[in-house]
Design a protein around this motif. Structure first.
Motif, PDB file in Angstrom:
ATOM      1  N   THR A  68       0.933  -1.291   0.062  1.00  0.00           N
ATOM      2  CA  THR A  68       0.189   0.146  -0.131  1.00  0.00           C
ATOM      3  C   THR A  68       0.959   1.295   0.046  1.00  0.00           C
ATOM      4  O   THR A  68       1.887   1.132   0.212  1.00  0.00           O
ATOM      5  N   ARG A  69       0.216   2.364  -0.476  1.00  0.00           N
ATOM      6  CA  ARG A  69       1.046   3.472  -0.409  1.00  0.00           C
ATOM      7  C   ARG A  69       0.906   4.380   1.028  1.00  0.00           C
ATOM      8  O   ARG A  69      -0.351   4.358   1.668  1.00  0.00           O
TER       9      ARG A  69
ATOM     10  N   ALA B 110      -6.540   1.933  -1.255  1.00  0.00           N
ATOM     11  CA  ALA B 110      -6.827   2.104  -2.648  1.00  0.00           C
ATOM     12  C   ALA B 110      -8.232   3.290  -2.527  1.00  0.00           C
ATOM     13  O   ALA B 110      -8.042   3.951  -3.667  1.00  0.00           O
ATOM     14  N   LYS B 111      -9.018   2.954  -1.714  1.00  0.00           N
ATOM     15  CA  LYS B 111     -10.175   4.036  -1.517  1.00  0.00           C
ATOM     16  C   LYS B 111      -9.965   5.341  -0.940  1.00  0.00           C
ATOM     17  O   LYS B 111     -10.110   6.341  -1.469  1.00  0.00           O
TER      18      LYS B 111
ATOM     19  N   CYS C 127      -6.996   9.445 -10.261  1.00  0.00           N
ATOM     20  CA  CYS C 127      -7.652   8.540 -11.333  1.00  0.00           C
ATOM     21  C   CYS C 127      -7.423   7.099 -10.934  1.00  0.00           C
ATOM     22  O   CYS C 127      -7.891   6.114 -11.157  1.00  0.00           O
ATOM     23  N   ASN C 128      -6.325   6.701  -9.843  1.00  0.00           N
ATOM     24  CA  ASN C 128      -6.003   5.578  -9.553  1.00  0.00           C
ATOM     25  C   ASN C 128      -6.301   5.074  -8.287  1.00  0.00           C
ATOM     26  O   ASN C 128      -5.925   3.937  -7.662  1.00  0.00           O
ATOM     27  N   SER C 129      -7.373   5.947  -7.747  1.00  0.00           N
ATOM     28  CA  SER C 129      -8.062   5.338  -6.481  1.00  0.00           C
ATOM     29  C   SER C 129      -9.116   4.506  -6.895  1.00  0.00           C
ATOM     30  O   SER C 129      -9.697   4.543  -7.944  1.00  0.00           O
TER      31      SER C 129
ATOM     32  N   ARG D  47      -3.250   2.468  -6.277  1.00  0.00           N
ATOM     33  CA  ARG D  47      -2.694   3.723  -6.219  1.00  0.00           C
ATOM     34  C   ARG D  47      -1.051   3.555  -6.549  1.00  0.00           C
ATOM     35  O   ARG D  47      -0.779   4.614  -6.902  1.00  0.00           O
ATOM     36  N   PHE D  48      -0.887   2.393  -6.900  1.00  0.00           N
ATOM     37  CA  PHE D  48       0.593   2.388  -7.463  1.00  0.00           C
ATOM     38  C   PHE D  48       0.558   2.579  -9.053  1.00  0.00           C
ATOM     39  O   PHE D  48       1.909   2.603  -9.587  1.00  0.00           O
ATOM     40  N   THR D  49      -0.497   2.787  -9.679  1.00  0.00           N
ATOM     41  CA  THR D  49      -0.413   3.018 -10.968  1.00  0.00           C
ATOM     42  C   THR D  49      -0.145   4.365 -11.382  1.00  0.00           C
ATOM     43  O   THR D  49      -0.842   5.532 -11.248  1.00  0.00           O
TER      44      THR D  49
END
Lengths: 415, 415
Positions: free
Chosen positions: A414-415, B250-251, B258-260, B370-372
């Motif tokens: 995760t970030r 991610a959320k 846009c990557n969420s 989120r890594f994209t």
């Protein structure tokens, strides 16, 4: 998602579903299907030729020119040749699954950029029925479903071909709907160009008018192919014999193809202008030239801007004498179509400036423009030659019919 | 060639001329210019901030929301940060001139596929003025001229920025016209989209409405960016703690990008549904779910098809319980935007099927969507994240701002 596509909607939706299966198939399944399709074509040669004879007869009655009839006409040898082309695809490496680049990031994430099929490819093309087989084969080998929109004059032939190909492909384990022939009316092109969300890319194979329509109208991404207003520039440093051989080959080897040369630019200090023009005239070429060219040979007729712009596809050639290499580059930038541009020169400086200054799919140094070709480049079969800058430029082989996906593998990252 | 472009014609023609010079410049010249531009930005911070203060004040008077004002507002730190971003570009390798592949053919022809700039790149973007500097820097480093069409609300700021950048770039040896700010009225977008022949590619950076307009209207090739309706699929085999961490990250890590993630798909056999939903609700997320999700947590409100389709960019998330992995793949195929799709699973078979079955720019395995991101991938700065399949998919860095040319060198070769 496009709402209403009465002519192509069913085929496009089936192709979309088929594409989701195709992308997961191993090379062995696709190759077995290509071989089965080749065998089926040979086995059904008579059915195909019967359908083709009707198309050719209808076209003849309609007053079609013999050169067009020749492109439409199949015989047993031509059917065997397209079957053989399918077999040759089996020998080419499958691009799907290739890792284009990969690394392990500092945080331990594993990054791989992997080739994947485009999905559903629409192809709009003209009378030659061999394109039906070539395009279907290239699409399937690269994991794509193919929507084929051939010309009305070949519709009977194409129907027979696609019936044979489809049956063989499905028997060999490819998903239903992976190849479809679209209706040949004008409206089907419009539907295909508007089928954004169902169709991933449209490739028009045809003349400038078709490509103009496709570019103006399409909301589906387009790969442009084929318009070639190619130049040969003969530098002051060029060897006379080499220049003559390359110019003659580029112009006269096969005039109807996009990689033949249409314009000759000669440095004003070249001592070989008259020799080049004489060789072309003797070969039967009609020259359209500027004043200096006309002064060098009496057969040269006056050129207008239209000559600089025209892809003749005939035994005509425009000729201009340029003051220097920068003027040749300006001419090519103004009039070229970005296909293939050749220089004949012995000066390394001139060659370097030409290569750096020309913006085209291919730049040929002391070689004929006729070499811009997937087969000549060693890429195997091609679906056309792209003259656009995005995605793929030059011969469109199997890797050019793919996209990529980044596959990022972590362990709870995760970030 | 487009005939009449009253708003952008001069800038586009100057850019086209500049592009012919830019493509021939060595990396050292471009890098020196980037450093000079960074220094000039810092030196002119006060001018830029004065112009920005006027833009911000005008936007405030017009009733602009504070969140938008914040994106518009610059301060000395933000100016220093964009200057630093230009300096970091110097550290990245110049893609121009890279040989992508090469070989010597059987006939002795030497074939090289070489990276070249695209030419003239048009960028349409929203209020954030840092994009002006980032986009100009990325385009110049990759040898492209940049036509920048920012929003009207930032026009004063952008004018000040481009004046500083242009003066520094030209002093450092870049050609006049290599960067231009286009007028911010609506018609200038239309002209840019119709400037086929002058502009080589248009990149819209913005919401779905802008991208729709660009795709429908443009005759210039487009690279789509940015719409991300991203999913996290939690398999029955997923570890509870890993699933919770990835879904939350991610959320909620940054909802406006846009990557969420926007949708959560949970396998019906997962024992962790209630735990995941509780963690999200506790984090402040509003959940829009199907019946099974609503049965698992009382705070879940009913979802409609619109929820499956929506890129919320907010603390909202759609939740669906799926029967199996194929149903998750169907859901993603039907509703996803092809940006980033994540799976959390411990089953190698499930992971393999997900990676093979998802058609998106990025597939994330046991890692947050989120890594994209170009920075996270180690590519350095990016001009956006492409969600289309042609040309470039995923983060658009410097190599993605190039095309290629085949350079074919012979010694009098003819066919």
């Amino acid at each position: 998602m496009p709402a209403d596509l009465p002519l192509i909607g069913d085929a496009a939706r089936r192709a979309r579903t088929a594409a989701r299966v195709l992308r997961t198939l191993p090379s062995s399944t696709k190759d077995a299907a290509l071989l089965a399709m080749a065998d089926a074509l040979v086995a059904h040669t008579e059915d195909v030729l019967a359908a083709n004879a009707e198309d050719v007869e209808a076209a003849r009655v309609a007053g079609t020119a013999e050169s067009v009839l020749d492109r439409l006409r199949l015989d047993a040898d031509r059917v065997a040749a397209v079957a053989e082309a399918l077999r040759q695809l089996v020998e080419l490496p499958d691009p799907v699954g290739d890792v284009v680049r990969g690394s392990t990031l500092e945080n331990g994430l594993q990054l791989r950029q992997v080739r994947v099929p485009l999905g559903v490819v629409g192809i709009i093309y003209e009378a030659r029925p061999n394109v039906t087989v070539d395009a279907a084969g290239l699409c399937l080998k690269s994991g794509n479903a193919a929507l084929l929109r051939g010309s009305a004059s070949a519709f009977g032939t194409n129907t027979a071909l696609v019936a044979v190909l489809t049956e063989a492909a499905e028997k060999a384990g490819l998903p239903a709907g992976c190849i479809a022939l679209l209706p040949a009316d004008r409206a089907s092109v419009g539907e295909l160009l508007g089928a954004r969300g169902l169709v991933d890319v449209v490739i028009p194979r045809g003349g400038a008018a078709l490509i103009q329509r496709v570019v103006a109208e399409s909301t589906v991404p387009v790969i442009e192919t084929g318009v070639g207003n190619c130049h040969v520039y003969v530098d002051a440093s060029a060897d006379a014999g080499m220049a003559e051989a390359i110019v003659l080959n580029a112009k006269t080897h096969r005039v109807s193809v996009c990689n033949s040369a249409e314009s000759l630019l000669v440095h004003r200090d070249s001592p070989h202008l008259a020799r080049l023009l004489t060789a072309l005239v003797d070969a039967g070429v009609t020259l359209h030239g500027d004043e200096a060219a006309r002064a060098a040979h009496p057969a040269v007729v006056p050129a207008t801007d239209e000559d600089w712009a025209t892809e003749y596809l005939s035994m005509d050639m425009a000729v201009r004498v340029v003051d220097d290499l920068p003027q040749a580059l300006d001419h090519i930038a103004a009039w070229g179509s970005g296909h293939s541009e050749a220089i004949v020169a012995d000066s390394a400086a001139a060659i370097a400036d030409f290569v750096a200054g020309v913006d085209a799919a291919a730049v040929l140094v002391n070689a004929s423009t006729r070499f811009t070709d997937g087969g000549e480049f060693g890429f195997g079969a091609e679906i056309g030659i792209s003259t656009q800058k995005l995605h793929a430029r030059g011969p469109l082989g199997l890797p050019e019919l793919t996209s990529t996906t980044y596959v990022v593998t972590g362990n709870g990252h995760t970030r």
